[in-house]
Design a protein around this motif. Sequence first.
Motif, PDB file in Angstrom:
ATOM      1  N   ASP A   1       0.811  -1.225   0.000  1.00 56.12           N
ATOM      2  CA  ASP A   1       0.000   0.000   0.000  1.00 56.12           C
ATOM      3  C   ASP A   1       0.841   1.271   0.000  1.00 56.12           C
ATOM      4  O   ASP A   1       0.316   2.356   0.232  1.00 56.12           O
ATOM      5  CB  ASP A   1      -0.969   0.004   1.174  1.00 56.12           C
ATOM      6  CG  ASP A   1      -0.252  -0.061   2.527  1.00 56.12           C
ATOM      7  OD1 ASP A   1       0.990  -0.186   2.524  1.00 56.12           O
ATOM      8  OD2 ASP A   1      -0.944   0.002   3.560  1.00 56.12           O
ATOM      9  N   GLN A   2       2.147   1.163  -0.220  1.00 54.59           N
ATOM     10  CA  GLN A   2       2.999   2.340  -0.324  1.00 54.59           C
ATOM     11  C   GLN A   2       3.799   2.274  -1.614  1.00 54.59           C
ATOM     12  O   GLN A   2       4.095   1.182  -2.109  1.00 54.59           O
ATOM     13  CB  GLN A   2       3.947   2.443   0.880  1.00 54.59           C
ATOM     14  CG  GLN A   2       4.937   1.318   0.977  1.00 54.59           C
ATOM     15  CD  GLN A   2       5.855   1.443   2.189  1.00 54.59           C
ATOM     16  OE1 GLN A   2       6.849   0.767   2.268  1.00 54.59           O
ATOM     17  NE2 GLN A   2       5.529   2.288   3.132  1.00 54.59           N
ATOM     18  N   PRO A   3       4.148   3.432  -2.212  1.00 57.21           N
ATOM     19  CA  PRO A   3       4.900   3.406  -3.474  1.00 57.21           C
ATOM     20  C   PRO A   3       6.257   2.735  -3.302  1.00 57.21           C
ATOM     21  O   PRO A   3       7.063   3.146  -2.457  1.00 57.21           O
ATOM     22  CB  PRO A   3       5.034   4.885  -3.820  1.00 57.21           C
ATOM     23  CG  PRO A   3       3.951   5.573  -3.068  1.00 57.21           C
ATOM     24  CD  PRO A   3       3.785   4.790  -1.796  1.00 57.21           C
ATOM     25  N   LEU A   4       6.518   1.729  -4.111  1.00 63.67           N
ATOM     26  CA  LEU A   4       7.791   1.018  -4.015  1.00 63.67           C
ATOM     27  C   LEU A   4       8.949   1.906  -4.436  1.00 63.67           C
ATOM     28  O   LEU A   4      10.039   1.813  -3.865  1.00 63.67           O
ATOM     29  CB  LEU A   4       7.739  -0.243  -4.872  1.00 63.67           C
ATOM     30  CG  LEU A   4       9.004  -1.092  -4.936  1.00 63.67           C
ATOM     31  CD1 LEU A   4       9.469  -1.510  -3.547  1.00 63.67           C
ATOM     32  CD2 LEU A   4       8.796  -2.307  -5.831  1.00 63.67           C
ATOM     33  N   GLN A   5       8.730   2.780  -5.408  1.00 60.45           N
ATOM     34  CA  GLN A   5       9.817   3.640  -5.865  1.00 60.45           C
ATOM     35  C   GLN A   5      10.337   4.511  -4.737  1.00 60.45           C
ATOM     36  O   GLN A   5      11.549   4.765  -4.645  1.00 60.45           O
ATOM     37  CB  GLN A   5       9.353   4.509  -7.027  1.00 60.45           C
ATOM     38  CG  GLN A   5      10.471   5.319  -7.675  1.00 60.45           C
ATOM     39  CD  GLN A   5      11.503   4.447  -8.366  1.00 60.45           C
ATOM     40  OE1 GLN A   5      11.171   3.671  -9.257  1.00 60.45           O
ATOM     41  NE2 GLN A   5      12.767   4.554  -7.962  1.00 60.45           N
ATOM     42  N   ALA A   6       9.458   4.978  -3.855  1.00 62.49           N
ATOM     43  CA  ALA A   6       9.898   5.814  -2.735  1.00 62.49           C
ATOM     44  C   ALA A   6      10.811   5.034  -1.805  1.00 62.49           C
ATOM     45  O   ALA A   6      11.793   5.574  -1.274  1.00 62.49           O
ATOM     46  CB  ALA A   6       8.682   6.342  -1.974  1.00 62.49           C
ATOM     47  N   VAL A   7      10.529   3.754  -1.599  1.00 63.79           N
ATOM     48  CA  VAL A   7      11.397   2.921  -0.751  1.00 63.79           C
ATOM     49  C   VAL A   7      12.749   2.736  -1.424  1.00 63.79           C
ATOM     50  O   VAL A   7      13.804   2.830  -0.777  1.00 63.79           O
ATOM     51  CB  VAL A   7      10.731   1.561  -0.476  1.00 63.79           C
ATOM     52  CG1 VAL A   7      11.632   0.684   0.396  1.00 63.79           C
ATOM     53  CG2 VAL A   7       9.375   1.753   0.189  1.00 63.79           C
ATOM     54  N   LEU A   8      12.748   2.491  -2.723  1.00 65.17           N
ATOM     55  CA  LEU A   8      14.011   2.321  -3.443  1.00 65.17           C
ATOM     56  C   LEU A   8      14.842   3.593  -3.404  1.00 65.17           C
ATOM     57  O   LEU A   8      16.076   3.543  -3.294  1.00 65.17           O
ATOM     58  CB  LEU A   8      13.731   1.927  -4.890  1.00 65.17           C
ATOM     59  CG  LEU A   8      13.037   0.579  -5.107  1.00 65.17           C
ATOM     60  CD1 LEU A   8      12.638   0.424  -6.565  1.00 65.17           C
ATOM     61  CD2 LEU A   8      13.934  -0.575  -4.684  1.00 65.17           C
ATOM     62  N   ASP A   9      14.186   4.740  -3.483  1.00 66.17           N
ATOM     63  CA  ASP A   9      14.924   6.010  -3.458  1.00 66.17           C
ATOM     64  C   ASP A   9      15.540   6.292  -2.096  1.00 66.17           C
ATOM     65  O   ASP A   9      16.520   7.050  -1.999  1.00 66.17           O
ATOM     66  CB  ASP A   9      13.988   7.156  -3.856  1.00 66.17           C
ATOM     67  CG  ASP A   9      13.584   7.093  -5.322  1.00 66.17           C
ATOM     68  OD1 ASP A   9      14.265   6.380  -6.089  1.00 66.17           O
ATOM     69  OD2 ASP A   9      12.580   7.732  -5.695  1.00 66.17           O
ATOM     70  N   ARG A  10      15.005   5.715  -1.031  1.00 59.10           N
ATOM     71  CA  ARG A  10      15.585   5.901   0.312  1.00 59.10           C
ATOM     72  C   ARG A  10      16.743   4.953   0.568  1.00 59.10           C
ATOM     73  O   ARG A  10      17.526   5.156   1.499  1.00 59.10           O
ATOM     74  CB  ARG A  10      14.523   5.663   1.398  1.00 59.10           C
ATOM     75  CG  ARG A  10      13.429   6.708   1.450  1.00 59.10           C
ATOM     76  CD  ARG A  10      12.733   6.686   2.803  1.00 59.10           C
ATOM     77  NE  ARG A  10      12.272   5.362   3.168  1.00 59.10           N
ATOM     78  CZ  ARG A  10      11.070   4.862   2.867  1.00 59.10           C
ATOM     79  NH1 ARG A  10      10.222   5.594   2.172  1.00 59.10           N
ATOM     80  NH2 ARG A  10      10.715   3.653   3.256  1.00 59.10           N
TER      81      ARG A  10
END
Length: 452
Positions: free
Chosen positions: A31-40
């Motif tokens: 339920d959260q954008p995967l791209q945002a996790v990858l960018d962190r």
Amino acid sequence: MRLLQRLIPAAIFVAGVVGPTSAAELKAVADQPLQAVLDRAQEGDVVKLAPGVYKGGIRIDRRLVLNGSPGAVLSGGGSGNVITVVAPEVTIRGITIRESGRDLQAMNSGIFLEKTAERAVIENNRLEGNLFGIYVHGAAGSRVERNVIEGLREGRRSESGNGVSLWNAPDVTIAENTFRYGRDGIFTITSRKDRFINNRFEQVRFAVHYMYTNDSEVSGNFSVRNTVGYAIMYSNRLVIRNNVSDRDRDYGILFNYANYAEIDGNRVVGGPLANVAVDREGPSDEKDMVPDIRPARDVRSGPEKCVFIYNTNHNKFRNNWFERCGIGVHFTAGSEGNEISGNAFIGNRNQVKYVGTRDLDWSKGGRGNYWSDNPAFDLNGDGIADTAYRPNDLVDRVLWTAPSAKVLINSPAVQVLRWAQAQFPALYPGGVVDSHPLVAPPPKPSFAWSHR
């Protein structure tokens, strides 16, 4: 001594400051954008996907591990690449990756490895319903291992992509994958020093399709009920060893402008293959073939040609087994300097088709091939027949150049001509002769595969 004692702790401290930090594990949920996790994520981190369906179209621009839990699905929603990798040394494992776009010109893929994505590792994934499964676009040193890659089932096959496409990417290994549907299982062009090992191919056009790829290896692969098993074109210095073509429709192995290869221990067979467990479902609908492929027939009857050799030079065909094809070997006059010895030709309707005027001796060092239709004697018991074997005669040449003459095949005139050739060998036309035929077949190649 005291100075050394002072320097050692200081060196350890400095190494700790400038050395790599330990990798962190970042959790991702659907339920959260995967791209945002990858960018962190930082270099070397592990991004762990919890079960669920994630939105695709992600881009990996740093070295990390993308690791899926059972039930983790990444969907492209029918647009673009599901995953694009631009950083080196990225690992992607344990994920179901599906529904890329359908733009052939844009090469939409489940996983697209850019040239900068060197030494990528793609393992233990399931890719389904993508235009291209994995596209290795120049990413040298990458590994694609133990994946299940299923292409598009609907539409025209010529408008589908390949399971793995490889372009200008040296030192790539593609091993222990299962390929189904789509266009070609593995397609490679303009590359070198690659290895395709222990893969299984079902219901594709070509299992392995080589174009302008040199100094590479194809070994231990299993092609079952495809249009062509192994199509080797415009490539030099290959090793093609211990592969199987089981009931592929048109050709088991096809060579076109392929030179200086070692073709050893392969098996091309038609009809049921008793010692290999295979899927017994019917063949896929072949009406969508590209124009140069003939309409479908029952692929269970075996390849039309075990091997087709066209303008192919200086190769070594050894210890192969060609069984129950329409033609064992179709050999064209533009092929020179090939060594063909130690092979077995078993129960083919025509063992050899060669239309030419030159004599070609298919033996080497006093050892030829085994021919199941050769009623020869071996009086001295050395394993070599006492007389040479010719697979073709003048009648065969007439039938190949004028197929309508088949109506005369049982006529007295044809029988007299064949008897005269047997009595007067000078009447034989130029063609293939095996001067030292074997009286017993060499050991049959045997293989074992893990099936997915």
